[in-house]
Design an enzyme around this catalytic site. Structure first.
Site, mmCIF file in Angstrom:
data_model
loop_
_atom_site.group_PDB
_atom_site.id
_atom_site.type_symbol
_atom_site.label_atom_id
_atom_site.label_comp_id
_atom_site.label_asym_id
_atom_site.label_seq_id
_atom_site.Cartn_x
_atom_site.Cartn_y
_atom_site.Cartn_z
ATOM 1 N N SER A 569 -24.442 57.112 -25.038
ATOM 2 C CA SER A 569 -24.343 55.650 -25.072
ATOM 3 C C SER A 569 -25.633 55.026 -24.580
ATOM 4 O O SER A 569 -26.374 55.636 -23.787
ATOM 5 C CB SER A 569 -23.184 55.179 -24.186
ATOM 6 O OG SER A 569 -23.197 53.779 -24.016
ATOM 7 N N TYR A 582 -17.821 54.794 -16.476
ATOM 8 C CA TYR A 582 -18.201 55.083 -17.860
ATOM 9 C C TYR A 582 -19.691 55.387 -17.963
ATOM 10 O O TYR A 582 -20.106 56.385 -18.561
ATOM 11 C CB TYR A 582 -17.838 53.894 -18.744
ATOM 12 C CG TYR A 582 -18.239 54.046 -20.194
ATOM 13 C CD1 TYR A 582 -17.466 54.793 -21.076
ATOM 14 C CD2 TYR A 582 -19.400 53.439 -20.685
ATOM 15 C CE1 TYR A 582 -17.825 54.930 -22.405
ATOM 16 C CE2 TYR A 582 -19.768 53.568 -22.015
ATOM 17 C CZ TYR A 582 -18.983 54.318 -22.865
ATOM 18 O OH TYR A 582 -19.350 54.456 -24.184
#
Length: 692
Positions: A569, A582
């Site tokens: 990400s 996350y």
């Protein structure tokens, strides 16, 4: 004058032919997949002259009887085809006649005529069937097949000595039929059967009569052996009995990558595994070595299976490590033997040797591995070898199995016409022969990746916690010859191992893994619980590690290199708000890429990553609540979140799942083969996440 198309299936003869072909071809007792051919003769009005013209409809090259349609038929003018007899230059030049068939075609469209077209055109019967039933080939390959044909059928079926398919065989059968008006068909030595009839129904019934009569004849002889306490393949050899099913499957999964590497030494192959009872019984019997060495006989069989298999000569309970070691020795011997076969039989105009690796590998107690350019070809090779086992068993029940000799096999395997057919095949897609596993592929980004990899030619294992979603994706990708669904809990070590086992059993091995499974919980630090932290790290950090580790085991055993791609990400680099768990686990994934690229490069395994951002539409994570959480964080309506993310980028463009999939293909396709340890941003340009 009628303007009806010359190839229209409204012609009763052609329509009956399609129906008859489908009925015969859909029963595996009658013929193997894509094996055999059928024909019908009839009359239509020539749209040029307005006069009746006699035509031949015949299954074209490469078609399958069970799924035959009108477009799979070649349509030829009988007068022109029969006139070829007058210009036939003899058996030494019979291959030239195949090109001549093109000058006999009638009308537009239709399939290319096959090598067997002469048989159908020259035999004086309105309807002709040429089939490859196991029972018929058993008689055709028996040492005393001619005498057995008389014993089984009397004078209703005539023996035709082995001759390679072609124009001369068509002339031979035509002459034999003319000399034997009482006959309903013939047994073609080493090959199969041919039957004929005055109507389509009569030809079909005669074909079935020959097949069922041969089956009954073999069954009686087999029963007589059983009564005497004997088996066509001899006694079971102690130590070669089938292992228990769970043990077979586990051992097959452990061996599959090594076996695939052996079959792919010259050219990458896709694999198939079967532990069918027919195979296991054959592998346990004392005649295994003798019969396997003789190889298959029917041209359709050995063109798919090679002239003979590689047979592991160890007991069923041998340790995996011992089998792996022995396979290396047997592979070297197999390649030397195949090269000798090629050198003994080649001629100055023979095509170059296509590869010396086995297409069939037999492991007593475990089962059979088969290989081909794609899953369907590998599966069909397995089916053909089972046909060959049935043929051997039948021939041994009634006599002794005696296939055509290796010189004849070589003439067909390296036939100029066969080589021309191979050269006409379309170029393979970029990921052809590659086996890909994508986690979290039941929806969102994972689904888009699976779709793109399949579109580029890969076989895809669709792995997801949601089995229903995975099955839907696999079905949409084309079913088990293209994609299979497996349940995947990447947090569970045993489940990950089972997932890899399922992948290698489905397609033979593993080449490309995409660590995509993920979830996200967006909370500020003080609201983030240990459970939130552990869940996200378990799925993405621990899960990616477990998947990469087990995939690497298979890839290293294959010795074919491979690709591992992490869907990380932008957050692995960018410190966004309210996202500690996350973002931290994505940073973990990003560093796994670097660490594994350094470690696995020695094995030819490349490890790269993709850093997406703002994938809202079509994303499983956003649909699961992450979108609402991030929208709240940024103070925008959830339905406007994608546009919000786009506006903060340099390109002002929204990122979609297919954009991430395109990056995965770029990293694993043919163009970046020297690249490893790279992270590719797919974020429309987030300056704060630039790599530096």
């Amino acid at each position: 004058m009628s303007q009806q198309s010359a190839t229209s299936a409204t012609n009763p003869a052609a329509a009956d032919l399609v129906g008859r072909s489908n009925r015969l071809g859909q029963d595996p007792r009658n013929t193997n997949y894509a094996g055999g051919n059928t024909s019908a003769k009839g009359t239509e009005i020539d749209p040029v002259t307005g006069q009746p013209v006699e035509l031949l409809w015949v299954k074209g090259s490469g078609g399958d009887l069970g799924t035959l349609t009108e477009k799979n038929l070649a349509v030829l003018r009988l007068d022109r085809m029969r006139a070829l007899v007058d210009v036939y230059p003899g058996v030494d030049r019979e291959d030239e006649m195949v090109a001549a068939f093109d000058y006999c075609l009638h009308g537009k469209g239709g399939a290319a005529p096959s090598i067997d077209t002469a048989m159908h055109g020259l035999v004086d019967a309105p309807h002709v069937d040429h089939l490859h039933p196991d029972s018929g080939i058993a008689i055709a390959t028996a040492a005393d097949g001619e005498a057995l044909t008389r014993e089984c059928f009397g004078d209703r079926v005539v023996w035709v000595p082995w001759r390679r398919p072609g124009f001369q065989l068509g002339l031979d059968i035509a002459e034999i039929k003319k000399a034997n008006p009482q006959a309903i068909g013939c047994i073609l030595g080493g090959h199969g059967i041919t039957a004929w009839g005055s109507t389509s129904d009569e030809a079909e019934q005669r074909s079935l009569d020959i097949i069922r009569t041969a089956e009954a004849f073999i069954a009686r002889r087999t029963e007589e052996l059983a009564t005497a306490g004997k088996h066509p393949f001899g006694a079971v050899v102690p130590g070669r009995e089938a292992l228990a099913e769970s043990e077979r499957q586990a051992k097959a999964a452990a061996l599959a990558p090594t076996v695939r590497g052996i079959a792919s030494a010259d050219k990458p192959q896709v694999g198939h595994f079967t532990d069918d009872d027919v195979v296991l019984d054959f592998l346990a019997r004392e005649s295994l070595g003798r019969l396997a060495e003789l190889g298959t006989s029917c041209p359709d069989h050995f063109l798919r299976t090679k002239v003979k298999p590689l047979v592991v000569d160890l007991p069923a309970d041998a340790e995996v490590e011992a089998v792996v070691e022995r396979l290396a020795e047997l592979h070297a011997a197999y390649r030397e033997d195949y090269a000798g076969y090629y050198d003994r039989n080649k001629t100055p105009d023979s095509p170059a040797m296509r590869g010396a690796d086995p297409a069939i590998v037999l492991v007593p107690g475990v089962g059979m591995f088969s290989f081909g350019k794609d899953k369907q070809t590998a599966r069909v090779a397995s089916e053909f070898y089972i046909n060959a086992i049935n043929v051997m068993r039948g021939a041994e029940a009634i006599s002794t199995y005696a296939p055509i000799d290796e010189a004849e096999k070589f003439r067909i395997e390296y036939w100029a016409l066969e080589e021309a057919k191979l050269q006409r095949m379309p170029a393979p897609k970029p990921l052809a022969t590659r086996v890909a596993l994508v986690t979290g592929a039941g929806s969102g980004i994972g689904r888009a990746i699976a779709e793109r990899l399949a579109a580029e030619g890969a076989c895809v294992v669709v792995a997801d916690m949601n089995m229903e979603g995975a099955q839907e994706v696999a079905a949409q990708l084309g079913g088990p010859d293209k994609a299979v669904a497996v349940h995947a809990d990447v947090t569970d070590e045993a489940a990950v191992s089972a997932m890899i086992d399922a992948a290698v059993l489905a397609f033979g091995g593993l080449d490309l893994v995409v660590n995509n499974a993920g979830l996200s919980i967006s909370k500020p630090l003080l609201e983030t619980t240990a459970k939130d932290w552990d869940l996200q790290h378990d799925v993405m950090a621990r899960g990616s590690f477990l998947v990469a580790r087990e995939a690497a085991r298979a890839m290293i055993a294959q010795k074919l290199g491979g690709d591992i791609v992490y869907i990380a990400s932008k957050n692995s680099l960018f410190a966004g708000p309210n996202n500690i768990a996350y973002s931290a686990t994505k940073a973990d994934q990003a560093h796994q890429v670097r660490l594994l690229a350094a470690e696995l490069g020695a094995h030819g395994i490349r490890v790269n990553g993709v850093n997406p951002d703002g994938v809202v539409r079509g994303s499983g994570i956003f649909a699961g609540g992450w979108g609402a959480q991030r929208a709240k964080t940024y103070g925008v309506p959830e339905e406007e979140l994608g546009a919000y993310y786009a506006q903060r980028t340099l390109l002002k463009r929204e990122v979609l799942p297919e954009h991430v999939a395109a990056a995965v293909f770029a990293l694993t396709g043919p163009d970046l083969v020297q690249t490893t340890g790279l992270h590719v941003p797919v974020d429309s340009g987030v300056a704060a996440a630039f790599l530096r």
